[in-house]
Design a protein around this motif. Structure first.
Motif, short mmCIF file in Angstrom:
data_model
loop_
_atom_site.label_atom_id
_atom_site.label_comp_id
_atom_site.label_asym_id
_atom_site.label_seq_id
_atom_site.Cartn_x
_atom_site.Cartn_y
_atom_site.Cartn_z
N SER A 142 -10.25 -3.29 -7.78
CA SER A 142 -10.86 -4.23 -8.61
C SER A 142 -11.67 -3.59 -9.78
N LEU A 143 -12.27 -2.55 -9.51
CA LEU A 143 -13.20 -1.76 -10.34
C LEU A 143 -12.15 -1.06 -11.53
N ASN A 144 -11.04 -0.59 -10.95
CA ASN A 144 -10.11 0.04 -11.71
C ASN A 144 -9.56 -0.92 -12.68
N ASN A 145 -9.31 -2.21 -12.23
CA ASN A 145 -8.65 -3.22 -12.96
C ASN A 145 -9.59 -4.13 -13.60
N ASP A 161 -2.95 -1.41 -9.24
CA ASP A 161 -4.23 -1.78 -9.03
C ASP A 161 -4.33 -3.23 -8.48
N ASN A 162 -3.63 -4.06 -9.51
CA ASN A 162 -3.57 -5.51 -8.81
C ASN A 162 -2.98 -5.64 -7.54
N ASP A 163 -1.92 -4.97 -7.23
CA ASP A 163 -1.22 -5.12 -5.85
C ASP A 163 -2.05 -4.46 -4.86
N GLY A 164 -2.75 -3.24 -5.24
CA GLY A 164 -3.53 -2.79 -4.18
C GLY A 164 -4.74 -3.77 -3.74
N ARG A 165 -5.36 -4.70 -4.81
CA ARG A 165 -6.41 -5.33 -4.60
C ARG A 165 -5.95 -6.26 -3.55
N TYR A 166 -4.87 -7.05 -3.83
CA TYR A 166 -4.50 -7.98 -2.95
C TYR A 166 -4.17 -7.43 -1.46
N MET A 179 0.81 -1.20 0.19
CA MET A 179 0.02 -0.01 0.21
C MET A 179 0.86 1.31 0.02
N ALA A 180 1.82 1.38 0.73
CA ALA A 180 3.00 2.34 0.87
C ALA A 180 3.39 2.46 -0.38
N ARG A 181 3.71 1.72 -1.11
CA ARG A 181 4.61 1.80 -2.65
C ARG A 181 3.43 2.25 -3.44
N LEU A 182 2.17 1.89 -3.38
CA LEU A 182 1.14 2.46 -4.24
C LEU A 182 0.92 3.72 -4.17
N GLU A 183 0.97 4.36 -2.84
CA GLU A 183 0.68 5.60 -2.28
C GLU A 183 1.73 6.39 -2.91
N GLU A 184 3.01 5.88 -2.84
CA GLU A 184 4.35 6.70 -3.48
C GLU A 184 4.41 6.70 -4.93
#
Length: 193
Positions: A129-132, A94-99, A82-87
């Motif tokens: 999931s919606l984004n992906n 999105d796939n990483d965020g979903r998990y 989540m931190a890497r997504l925010e960065e």
């Protein structure tokens, strides 16, 4: 011959020079698909240590830790994702965020008993999931199911109906999720009459 193919990939993963990493990439996925999460986790950990900024290996370390019930470890990796997504780190999406969001929602709901945080992360999982375009994924369905159950607990009946309806729309009729959502809707309807 699946077993022979896996043995050959293992040989390449351990002994090849040029194709070693590719073999490991596929073995991580194959082990996970074959319910050999411990093997997948071991290899994913090795690869994540070698390539700490590779989102695929990072995601599989989190996923396999979660599948094996190593929730403290899974939570650490999910928070890192989540931190890497925010960065907006390169390669993370999105796939990483979903998990990650699902893992964090589950941990907050079932172990920390923090429904507010659980709802936040389950909703993030749904958004990713919606984004992906992965509404049929288990994480999307499970997040809606969890949010429906939390809504029931909080007497938010209209929201519960919407979440359970989403589960019914996006899961197979013979799946546990479908059956649970259908029963929850039936029970809610009886209770409201």
């Amino acid at each position: 011959d699946k077993n022979l193919g896996i043995k050959q990939l293992e040989n390449v993963a351990n002994n090849a020079f040029y194709s070693r990493m590719e073999a490991r990439y596929f073995l991580i996925q194959i082990y996970a698909a074959e319910n050999q999460s411990a093997k997948s986790l071991t290899m994913a950990r090795q690869m994540h240590a070698l390539y700490p900024n590779n989102s695929f290996f990072h995601r599989y370390v989190a996923r396999n830790s979660f599948a094996l019930g190593r929730l403290d470890e899974a939570e650490v990796y999910a928070n890192e994702l989540m931190a890497r997504l925010e960065e907006k780190r390169y390669g993370y999406g999105d796939n990483d965020g979903r998990y990650a969001a699902y893992i964090l929602g589950y941990v907050n709901q079932n172990y920390k008993r923090n429904d507010t945080q659980a709802k936040f992360f389950y909703q993030k999982c749904i958004n990713y999931s919606l984004n992906n375009n992965t509404k049929e994924s288990g994480y999307y369905v499970a997040s809606n199911m969890a949010l429906g159950n939390i809504a029931l607990k909080e007497n938010e009946n209209k929201a519960a109906v919407e979440y359970f309806a989403e589960v019914l729309k996006n899961s197979e009729k013979n799946s546990n999720s479908y059956k649970q959502a259908k029963k929850a809707l039936e029970d809610l309807t009886k209770r409201l009459k």
